[in-house]
Write a protein that holds these residues in place. Sequence first.
Motif, PDB file in Angstrom:
ATOM      1  N   MET A   1     -44.143  79.683  69.022  1.00  0.00           N
ATOM      2  CA  MET A   1     -45.393  80.458  68.971  1.00  0.00           C
ATOM      3  C   MET A   1     -46.444  79.757  69.827  1.00  0.00           C
ATOM      4  O   MET A   1     -46.691  78.562  69.685  1.00  0.00           O
ATOM      5  CB  MET A   1     -45.863  80.585  67.528  1.00  0.00           C
TER       6      MET A   1
ATOM      7  N   GLN B   1     -49.938  78.754  70.536  1.00  0.00           N
ATOM      8  CA  GLN B   1     -51.153  78.665  69.733  1.00  0.00           C
ATOM      9  C   GLN B   1     -52.361  78.498  70.634  1.00  0.00           C
ATOM     10  O   GLN B   1     -52.505  77.476  71.298  1.00  0.00           O
ATOM     11  CB  GLN B   1     -51.025  77.472  68.779  1.00  0.00           C
ATOM     12  N   PRO B   2     -53.254  79.479  70.675  1.00  0.00           N
ATOM     13  CA  PRO B   2     -54.468  79.272  71.467  1.00  0.00           C
ATOM     14  C   PRO B   2     -55.381  78.242  70.798  1.00  0.00           C
ATOM     15  O   PRO B   2     -55.237  77.969  69.606  1.00  0.00           O
ATOM     16  CB  PRO B   2     -55.113  80.655  71.476  1.00  0.00           C
ATOM     17  N   ALA B   3     -56.290  77.701  71.573  1.00  0.00           N
ATOM     18  CA  ALA B   3     -57.218  76.724  71.020  1.00  0.00           C
ATOM     19  C   ALA B   3     -58.130  77.391  70.012  1.00  0.00           C
ATOM     20  O   ALA B   3     -58.930  78.241  70.370  1.00  0.00           O
ATOM     21  CB  ALA B   3     -58.039  76.125  72.153  1.00  0.00           C
ATOM     22  N   SER B   4     -57.946  77.053  68.758  1.00  0.00           N
ATOM     23  CA  SER B   4     -58.732  77.726  67.741  1.00  0.00           C
ATOM     24  C   SER B   4     -58.865  76.850  66.518  1.00  0.00           C
ATOM     25  O   SER B   4     -58.002  76.040  66.224  1.00  0.00           O
ATOM     26  CB  SER B   4     -58.050  79.040  67.336  1.00  0.00           C
TER      27      SER B   4
ATOM     28  N   PHE C   1     -55.649  78.987  62.156  1.00  0.00           N
ATOM     29  CA  PHE C   1     -54.233  79.082  62.450  1.00  0.00           C
ATOM     30  C   PHE C   1     -53.914  80.547  62.670  1.00  0.00           C
ATOM     31  O   PHE C   1     -54.074  81.361  61.776  1.00  0.00           O
ATOM     32  CB  PHE C   1     -53.415  78.516  61.299  1.00  0.00           C
TER      33      PHE C   1
ATOM     34  N   TRP D   1     -64.335  69.565  67.713  1.00  0.00           N
ATOM     35  CA  TRP D   1     -63.466  70.681  68.093  1.00  0.00           C
ATOM     36  C   TRP D   1     -63.519  70.926  69.594  1.00  0.00           C
ATOM     37  O   TRP D   1     -62.512  71.249  70.215  1.00  0.00           O
ATOM     38  CB  TRP D   1     -63.864  71.954  67.344  1.00  0.00           C
TER      39      TRP D   1
ATOM     40  N   LEU E   1     -60.210  70.857  71.588  1.00  0.00           N
ATOM     41  CA  LEU E   1     -59.670  72.175  71.910  1.00  0.00           C
ATOM     42  C   LEU E   1     -60.290  72.839  73.133  1.00  0.00           C
ATOM     43  O   LEU E   1     -59.734  73.796  73.654  1.00  0.00           O
ATOM     44  CB  LEU E   1     -59.868  73.121  70.723  1.00  0.00           C
ATOM     45  N   HIS E   2     -61.444  72.373  73.538  1.00  0.00           N
ATOM     46  CA  HIS E   2     -62.128  73.092  74.619  1.00  0.00           C
ATOM     47  C   HIS E   2     -62.416  72.177  75.804  1.00  0.00           C
ATOM     48  O   HIS E   2     -63.505  72.230  76.387  1.00  0.00           O
ATOM     49  CB  HIS E   2     -63.399  73.754  74.086  1.00  0.00           C
TER      50      HIS E   2
ATOM     51  N   SER F   1     -54.706  72.182  65.004  1.00  0.00           N
ATOM     52  CA  SER F   1     -54.552  73.623  64.978  1.00  0.00           C
ATOM     53  C   SER F   1     -53.089  74.041  65.130  1.00  0.00           C
ATOM     54  O   SER F   1     -52.371  73.537  65.985  1.00  0.00           O
ATOM     55  CB  SER F   1     -55.393  74.148  66.141  1.00  0.00           C
ATOM     56  N   GLY F   2     -52.644  74.938  64.287  1.00  0.00           N
ATOM     57  CA  GLY F   2     -51.293  75.484  64.408  1.00  0.00           C
ATOM     58  C   GLY F   2     -50.199  74.541  63.946  1.00  0.00           C
ATOM     59  O   GLY F   2     -49.027  74.771  64.204  1.00  0.00           O
TER      60      GLY F   2
END
Lengths: 180, 591
Positions: free
Chosen positions: A1, A3-6, A9, B490, B494-495, B562-563
């Motif tokens: 999967m 996973q975009p940066a977020s 989840f 974050w 992530l950015h 994340s994830g």
Amino acid sequence: MNQPASAYFIEDRHDPNETHTLSVLVQNEPGVLARVIGLFSGRGYNIESLTVSETESQKHLSRITIVTTGTPMVIEQIKHQLDRMIPVYRVVDMTLTRRSIERELAMVKVRGQGEHRVEALRLADAFRARVIDATTESFVFEITGNTDKINQFIDLMRPIGLVEVSRTGVAAIGRGPEGM
Amino acid sequence: MTEKSHDPNQMTGAAMIVRALIDHGVTDIFGYPGGAVLPIYDEIFQQSEVQHILVRHEQGAGHAAEGYARSTGKPGVVLVTSGPGATNMVTPLTDALMDSIPLVCITGQVPTHLIGNDAFQECDTVGITRPCTKHNWLVRDVNDLAKVLHEAFYVATSGRPGPVLVDVPKDVQFATGTYHPPRKSDVHVSYAPRVKGDATQIRKAVALLANAKRPVIYSGGGVINSGPEASKLLRELVEVTGFPITSTLMGLGAYPASGKNWLGMLGMHGTYEANMTMHDCDVMLCVGARFDDRITGRVDAFSPGSKKIHIDIDPSSINKNIRVDIPIIGDCGNILGDILQVFKAEARKPDIKQWWQQIAQWRARNSLFYKKNNDIILPQHAIQRLFELTRGKDTYITTEVGQHQMWAAQFFGFEEPHRWMTSGGLGTMGYGLPAAVGVQVAHPDSLVIDIAGDASVQMTIQEMSTAVQYELPIKIFILNNQYMGMVRQWQQLLHGNRLSHSYSEALPDFVKLAEAYGCVGIQALKPADLDGAIKEMIAVKRPVIFDCRVAALENCFPMIPSGKAHNEMLLPEQANDEATATAFAGGKALV
């Protein structure tokens, strides 16, 4: 999967959707319908059909029939979320009981002349639809039945000259001597 | 007129409101006057049983009432005016709904004949607050008012607690009608929350617990809401079973942080041992928690091999995020009592020595590790010192939202329930300061500290004025890193290190700000100053703003990225400094 940066989840759920008919008995008080509808829009649930009317005016009870779609987990959530609202007495999943009758009423306006009029009347007869208004170039039919039957009737009327349709939405009731 | 004075239950709507508050044992309310509530304020003026705390912004009233409720177990009461008064309450109402805090909010409304007319300070209060209350009412007839008020208190405090709102038009406040004291028939017959758990389910749960090889107890805010008895029973269950226990952010204090079975908090910033225990367990007992997304991480990889028991008073919490095997609907105190009884009668403490050995290995990873520094105050160190120096004192902690909140949860050990007030579900920056006001009103002689961030605290800083007015000696302990730390964290992770609008360019001088409000400002710049400054803060019997200058670049670990699943945590030693440091190439110096 992927996973975009977020900060959340993000998951794909692949459970198939099911269609369920729910009967909801509520206290008929101001705002009760807004609460139910707000729940659906606020939590992203679907409403396929919604029918509301007071059913026991002495006790101020209304019965709401909702046809909704979702995964089994979502359908379960919808029932619990409805049930925990203060003015809700009962929520019954008519689809799960497998013992319910569902009916809808539609008024179907058809415009046409000559052969088309004859064909319209012939089909209406086959579907046991009644003529409730007629002019020299149009009919309004009243038809009652389950959703599929009404859809079928409307589809047949389309090439003949369907003008418009007004439907009540689904009302449902359980078979047998018991109430909900 | 003379006839009216004979019947003590004949009174105006405004008088009924005050009478109902008294009848429900309310001693303190939080509010702000305005045109549409003036008749009620007039009644408040003429009595002394209910103390009114005047806030500086309605949001402050809401959070103060939340702090009051959370620290006492009693409902918090708010009184605000129509229009902007009501809309300013939307945030605290939503906050209370997410965290199941009992609030009763009374709003004024324009007179009934003007409703729908776009009158001055009119808004559709019940429409706006419908999705952020457990229930709400617009009262159009003064003779309905008593019933609605009593029902409001019942709905707010029973079942899964939550906020309710009663909207009272001004003409209803003026009108005279009949009041009656609270009675059973005041409640909707359709509302009957379930308290007692199903006996068959409880037996099944005990059988599962008794045969567990790798069990864990995962408790949440529901245990706190259920009352002190539930926490006592939870402790007893841990004692009787010997099981490890972890808790959500909202559940801290139900089991003491010093207890030997305590794993620390779980979830995104929980400890490694708590998350690994959750991931690898074979039986999970979830008590009054709701498998929130900050807890579960990736749901398809959440504790894949376990049988799950879920105790919750709200049936809609069951199977919402995670499928469970044995749901038990009811009050967790009640059900914990039943489980204990059956367990003691029919089961023995399972042998889980191997499981504890495994947990000890995870613990040894020391996931809350941080590098000590003699030049710069590290935020973790600041909280540890605050904890050590307040140990044994009668302390209540509130927080804002962000890194400081997570560090507080990680490093401040809570021994008792109702001592920890934080915005968990909604994550409301600006919650902690007014919440501290509310806690201090309820516990005037206790030490009430808001562990804050420099960004959050500015959202409701105006309530310092309230603290000064009512001589509430709250302590605002700001971990000042000049950033919206969690946002920055974050952005770093992530950015691509693009720190978009997370730096506080123009912070106020918090010490001068404290003085401007008429309270005490204290600053700590170096680790060596810290203890002395904290002691000074504790000793001062006035409100304090404590500007604790901490390392600007410190980030909050461990963390479930994340994830990822619980067993894929990022530990502090893996979070390298370089990635972090390059983000600050602009030259913003430490501290």
